[in-house]
Write a protein that holds these residues in place. Structure first.
Motif, short mmCIF file in Angstrom:
data_model
loop_
_atom_site.label_atom_id
_atom_site.label_comp_id
_atom_site.label_asym_id
_atom_site.label_seq_id
_atom_site.Cartn_x
_atom_site.Cartn_y
_atom_site.Cartn_z
N ALA A 69 0.82 -1.21 0.00
CA ALA A 69 0.00 0.00 0.00
C ALA A 69 0.86 1.26 0.00
N ALA A 70 1.96 1.23 -0.76
CA ALA A 70 2.82 2.40 -0.93
C ALA A 70 3.31 2.97 0.41
N GLY A 71 3.60 2.09 1.35
CA GLY A 71 4.15 2.51 2.64
C GLY A 71 3.12 2.74 3.73
N ILE A 72 1.84 2.67 3.40
CA ILE A 72 0.78 2.97 4.36
C ILE A 72 0.67 1.89 5.43
N ILE A 73 0.86 0.63 5.06
CA ILE A 73 0.77 -0.46 6.03
C ILE A 73 1.83 -0.29 7.12
N ALA A 74 3.05 -0.02 6.71
CA ALA A 74 4.14 0.17 7.68
C ALA A 74 3.86 1.37 8.58
N ALA A 75 3.38 2.45 8.01
CA ALA A 75 3.09 3.65 8.80
C ALA A 75 2.00 3.37 9.83
N ASP A 77 1.29 0.53 11.24
CA ASP A 77 1.82 -0.32 12.31
C ASP A 77 2.67 0.49 13.30
N VAL A 78 3.51 1.37 12.78
CA VAL A 78 4.36 2.16 13.67
C VAL A 78 3.52 3.12 14.50
N ALA A 79 2.46 3.64 13.92
CA ALA A 79 1.59 4.57 14.66
C ALA A 79 1.02 3.93 15.93
N LYS A 80 0.88 2.61 15.93
CA LYS A 80 0.32 1.88 17.07
C LYS A 80 1.40 1.38 18.03
N SER A 81 2.66 1.64 17.75
CA SER A 81 3.75 1.12 18.57
C SER A 81 3.94 1.94 19.84
N GLN A 82 4.67 1.35 20.80
CA GLN A 82 4.99 2.06 22.03
C GLN A 82 5.95 3.22 21.73
N PRO A 83 5.77 4.38 22.36
CA PRO A 83 6.61 5.54 22.06
C PRO A 83 7.91 5.57 22.85
N ASP A 84 8.57 4.42 22.96
CA ASP A 84 9.79 4.33 23.75
C ASP A 84 11.06 4.44 22.91
N GLY A 85 10.90 4.67 21.61
CA GLY A 85 12.06 4.81 20.73
C GLY A 85 12.55 3.51 20.14
N SER A 86 11.94 2.38 20.51
CA SER A 86 12.41 1.09 19.99
C SER A 86 11.86 0.79 18.61
N THR A 87 10.81 1.50 18.20
CA THR A 87 10.23 1.32 16.87
C THR A 87 10.12 2.68 16.19
N LEU A 88 10.83 2.82 15.08
CA LEU A 88 10.83 4.05 14.31
C LEU A 88 10.39 3.73 12.88
N LEU A 89 10.11 4.76 12.13
CA LEU A 89 9.69 4.58 10.74
C LEU A 89 10.51 5.49 9.84
N MET A 90 10.98 4.93 8.72
CA MET A 90 11.53 5.79 7.69
C MET A 90 10.35 6.33 6.90
N ALA A 91 9.85 7.46 7.37
CA ALA A 91 8.68 8.07 6.73
C ALA A 91 9.03 8.47 5.30
N HIS A 92 8.02 8.51 4.46
CA HIS A 92 8.20 8.69 3.03
C HIS A 92 7.11 9.62 2.54
N ILE A 93 7.36 10.29 1.44
CA ILE A 93 6.35 11.17 0.88
C ILE A 93 5.02 10.45 0.66
N ASN A 94 5.08 9.15 0.33
CA ASN A 94 3.83 8.41 0.09
C ASN A 94 2.94 8.41 1.32
N SER A 95 3.49 7.95 2.44
CA SER A 95 2.68 7.75 3.64
C SER A 95 2.41 9.03 4.41
N HIS A 96 3.32 10.01 4.31
CA HIS A 96 3.22 11.21 5.15
C HIS A 96 3.02 12.50 4.37
N GLY A 97 3.00 12.42 3.04
CA GLY A 97 2.76 13.61 2.22
C GLY A 97 1.57 13.48 1.31
N ILE A 98 1.47 12.33 0.62
CA ILE A 98 0.44 12.13 -0.40
C ILE A 98 -0.82 11.47 0.15
#
Length: 323
Positions: A69-75, A77-98
């Motif tokens: 899904a052009a990076g949306i699935i990964a985004a 999943d990370v949105a639901k992760s614990q905010p402790d810094g152990s899970t990060l995302l290489m955000a991309h224009i697809n998931s966070h811009g378009i």
């Protein structure tokens, strides 16, 4: 490169004042999730960053590919992760811009569900074809598409991807109709282009460079308003009759919402340090990645501006995701 402006004593002093240097990093494995298969541009940059950060932090930093899904699935999943810094995302224009402007029912909010850490860089897209294609000029390609409406095959890295949106914008501006074939990422797309199953595509310079340098692909045009210094002989669409055409790809590190500000500042400092390393600068220059670095606020403001821009383009051009 502009990214060098965002490192140095002033940034270090500001981070020290916030206590960033004292912030404890996650003690276990840190994951950088990538929404595309191995081998694509996002994956390449994520692995470069992971290698350097792992050495600095003294813990494993691994890349986890969750394509689809052009990076949306990964985004999502990370949105639901614990905010402790152990899970990060290489955000991309697809998931966070378009995606926010293209898919009203998106399962996450970029503003509410993520913490910006640092912009890694922005690259042009290249309009490319295999070097054995008989038509390898922009004028010739437009004429070909007009003479055979709906027949010329353009691939992309997925429905709703930056490559797809660059194509849709090109179609609207050139008044052409082509056959769009979406893939689950850049790597399988390029494989089929080399195999002759796809004739043309817009592709990020990070992925395209190795094939262009090796002579397997030909660059017809590039999509930023100014020519990349890595490919100074390749004209932009903006200077080739498509005034104002701009469709870059960008990458940046984000985490889930509600991360500790001190932890965010520590990670931001370390990403800026990595981006200032001579071998990393050389690698980013090779891919045409520019303008990375800076504060989390800079990255957040940048993403906000990109979402507004693409929402306007999507509405004006009446672009929809193929079903």
């Amino acid at each position: 490169m502009k990214r060098r402006l965002f490192t140095g004593g002033a940034v270090a002093a500001a981070l020290t004042a916030t206590g960033a240097f004292a912030q404890t990093l996650p003690k276990g494995v840190t994951r950088i999730v990538v929404g595309f298969p191995p081998g694509g541009g996002t994956d390449v940059l994520a692995r470069l960053l992971a290698q350097k950060l792992g050495a600095m932090w003294g813990v494993p930093v691994v890349v986890e590919n969750k394509a689809g899904a052009a990076g949306i699935i990964a985004a999502g999943d990370v949105a639901k992760s614990q905010p402790d810094g152990s899970t990060l995302l290489m955000a991309h224009i697809n998931s966070h811009g378009i995606a926010p402007g293209l898919q009203p029912g998106l399962g996450y909010s970029v503003e509410r569900d993520f913490t910006p850490i640092a912009l890694v860089g922005a690259t042009p897209q290249m309009l490319i074809c295999a070097s054995n294609q008989p038509v390898r000029t922009l004028k010739g390609l437009v004429e070909l598409c007009r003479s055979r409406p709906g027949e010329i095959i353009f691939g992309s890295a997925g429905n709703g991807s930056a490559q797809h949106l660059a194509l849709e914008l090109f179609k609207a501006r050139a008044n052409i109709d082509v056959l769009h074939v979406p893939y689950k990422g850049s790597a399988p797309l390029v494989t089929d282009m080399l195999g002759g199953h796809v004739q043309y595509s817009f592709e990020g310079m990070t992925t395209a460079t190795q094939y262009l340098a090796g002579g397997k692909m030909t660059a017809i045009a590039q999509t930023r308003t100014k020519r990349s210094k890595s490919f100074p002989a390749v004209p932009t669409l903006a200077e080739s009759g498509f005034e104002g055409y701009e469709a870059s790809i960008w990458f940046g590190l984000v985490g889930p919402a509600r991360m500790d500000p001190a932890l965010v500042n520590r990670m931001n400092k370390d990403v800026n340090t990595v981006l200032a390393m001579p071998d990393v600068i050389a690698r980013l220059d090779q891919f045409g990645a520019e303008d990375g670095g800076g504060t989390p606020q800079r990255f957040g403001d940048f993403m906000h501006a990109e979402r507004e821009k693409w929402a306007r383009i999507i509405k004006t051009a009446n672009i929809t995701v193929d079903k």
